[in-house]
Scaffold this motif. Structure first.
Motif, short mmCIF file in Angstrom:
data_model
loop_
_atom_site.label_atom_id
_atom_site.label_comp_id
_atom_site.label_asym_id
_atom_site.label_seq_id
_atom_site.Cartn_x
_atom_site.Cartn_y
_atom_site.Cartn_z
N LYS A 19 41.35 52.55 38.09
CA LYS A 19 41.63 51.33 38.93
C LYS A 19 40.61 50.29 38.40
O LYS A 19 40.28 49.17 38.90
N ARG A 21 40.43 48.16 35.97
CA ARG A 21 40.95 46.87 35.52
C ARG A 21 40.83 45.82 36.92
O ARG A 21 40.65 44.68 36.84
N ARG A 22 41.29 46.39 37.93
CA ARG A 22 41.30 45.48 39.14
C ARG A 22 39.95 45.07 39.38
O ARG A 22 39.85 43.93 39.77
N GLU A 23 38.86 45.95 39.57
CA GLU A 23 37.50 45.66 39.79
C GLU A 23 36.99 44.86 38.76
O GLU A 23 36.28 43.86 39.18
N ILE A 25 38.68 42.44 37.26
CA ILE A 25 39.41 41.01 37.51
C ILE A 25 38.47 40.54 38.61
O ILE A 25 38.10 39.43 38.53
N VAL A 214 41.10 37.09 45.82
CA VAL A 214 41.29 38.10 44.84
C VAL A 214 40.17 39.46 45.24
O VAL A 214 40.57 40.52 45.11
N SER A 217 40.84 41.66 48.37
CA SER A 217 41.87 42.89 48.27
C SER A 217 41.58 43.60 47.32
O SER A 217 42.24 44.78 46.77
N ALA A 218 40.20 43.89 46.62
CA ALA A 218 39.57 44.70 45.81
C ALA A 218 39.13 45.71 46.54
O ALA A 218 38.71 45.79 48.01
#
Length: 424
Positions: A19, A21-23, A25, A214, A217-218
């Motif tokens: 995960k 990539r989400r962090e 961003i 953003v 929601s991380a």
């Protein structure tokens, strides 16, 4: 702990990588907002100075506006300590959400702040206080992002993720130059001076709301969560003074390079006789795009050959290349877009691409944000935040040619700092 090699396996690391990539961003969007907020002030200072600061002398008003820019940096070490303590105790994500909410609120209030003609001396006082509030928030922003990316990036892509997260700062610069260029094109210089500058801060506030959403929601760093479960005495910050000194020294030249190359260069170009216009700001866009690409390449090279090697190449380029490039600009041998591109790609990109992860990895998780953040933000406060003010002061004294030499000198300090840095 080894900086240039692979990290030892840690509990939950594989899950984190899935995960990452989400962090990434979540970290990068904050960089976009932070750099936009910070750069929009510096670029628009010549336009709003006459409204927000009292007096008759235009130069004094401009210097006062740049002093407000510097004040925001002076308080960054305080913010790095306060938010760093929160990030090391409550979590990286928690601190990042707080910092983004504060930055967003500050921009919104600046956008609606009355002028000096309306509320007198209260106008500049409130402006400086709002910049100080944003400076405190931003002081904890970059170190928290650095720790967050370090703890969530895939093992073999640490420096690439570091470079991509930091590109958010330069994406913010690009958007800033585009917004200012659009304002100048639509409203003209007088229209921007008469109040159009407020639109820039409204845009900054809107970006801040999006980044806040953003980040909300991380997920929290699993490495941080695992560290919280370990029942051992917490390490002391004072046990890491050597590397804290190294971070300070290594940041001096890099922060001057960033603010010279991305914030002050259009004004410097105008000072040496390059015509200042809408095109001057827009010329920075291709140079910044080239910088972003160069940072990604630098991150890949660092993952392959080591972060310190790439960092030293960039620092050396800043030390030996700044004066020749700025001389070429002043003499008309090279256009501004070429000078900006060379300066950013060869010097700024290799250093900024790897610094975040390289700095943060040498400190234990429990004190990582504070130990990295305080010397990092202190160097930015002393050298980066004051650079536009120093450059304008030198120009006012008739010593504009000294500006590139100052930047080159700080890059030499950065090179010396790489030999203080202890990896192991």
């Amino acid at each position: 702990m080894q900086v240039d090699g692979a990290l030892a396996a840690r509990p939950g690391r594989a899950a984190v990588s899935m995960k990452g990539r989400r962090e990434l961003i979540a970290g990068a969007v904050g960089g976009i907002v932070e750099s936009f907020d910070w750069t929009i002030y510096a670029i628009l200072a010549p336009f709003f100075a006459s409204q927000m600061f009292a007096g008759e002398d235009g130069l004094t008003k401009l210097l006062s506006a740049y002093a407000g820019f510097a004040v925001g940096f002076v308080v960054r070490p305080l913010g790095s300590y306060l938010l760093g303590r929160i990030a090391d105790a409550r979590g990286r994500r928690f601190a990042l959400v707080i910092s983004m909410a504060t930055i967003c609120l500050g921009s919104l209030l600046i956008a609606v702040l009355p002028t000096a003609a309306t509320i007198g001396v209260a106008a500049p006082v409130l402006l400086v206080l709002l910049r100080a509030l944003q400076g405190i928030a931003m002081g904890g922003e970059n170190p928290s992002v650095a720790a967050y990316i370090t703890e969530t990036a895939p093992e073999n892509r640490r420096f690439l993720y570091s470079s991509l997260s930091y590109t958010g700062a330069f994406i913010g610069n690009i958007v800033c130059f585009v917004v200012v260029g659009a304002l100048m094109a639509v409203m003209g210089e007088q229209g921007v001076t008469d109040g159009g500058w407020r639109i820039g801060f409204v845009v900054a506030a809107v970006f801040g709301v999006l980044a806040f959403w953003v980040r909300s929601s991380a997920a929290e760093s699993e490495e941080f969560e695992s560290e919280k479960q370990v029942e051992e005495p917490r390490p002391k910050v004072r046990e890491h003074l050597r590397n804290m000194l190294a971070v300070f020294l290594m940041t001096t030249g890099t922060t001057v390079g960033v603010y010279y190359g991305t914030v002050y260069l259009p004004e410097y170009a105008a000072q040496v006789g390059v015509e200042h216009s809408v095109a001057t700001n827009l010329e920075m866009v291709p140079a910044l795009l080239a910088l972003i690409a160069a940072m990604a390449v630098s991150g890949l090279l660092a993952d392959r050959f080591g972060g310190m090697r790439v960092f030293r190449v960039g620092a050396l380029a800043l030390a030996v290349g700044t004066v020749p490039l700025m001389t070429a600009l002043a003499q008309g041998w090279l256009p501004m877009w070429a000078v900006a591109t060379c300066y950013l790609v060869l010097g700024v990109a290799p250093t900024t691409a790897v610094a975040n992860v390289m700095y943060s990895e040498v400190f234990p998780v429990a004190v990582r944000v504070v130990a990295m953040g305080v010397p990092f933000t202190l160097a930015i406060a002393l050298f980066g935040g004051t650079f536009p003010l120093l450059a304008e002061g030198l120009a006012a004294l008739g010593s504009l040619t000294a500006v590139p030499w100052v930047a080159a000198g700080t890059a030499v300090i950065t090179l010396l700092g790489t030999w203080v840095f202890k990896r192991g």
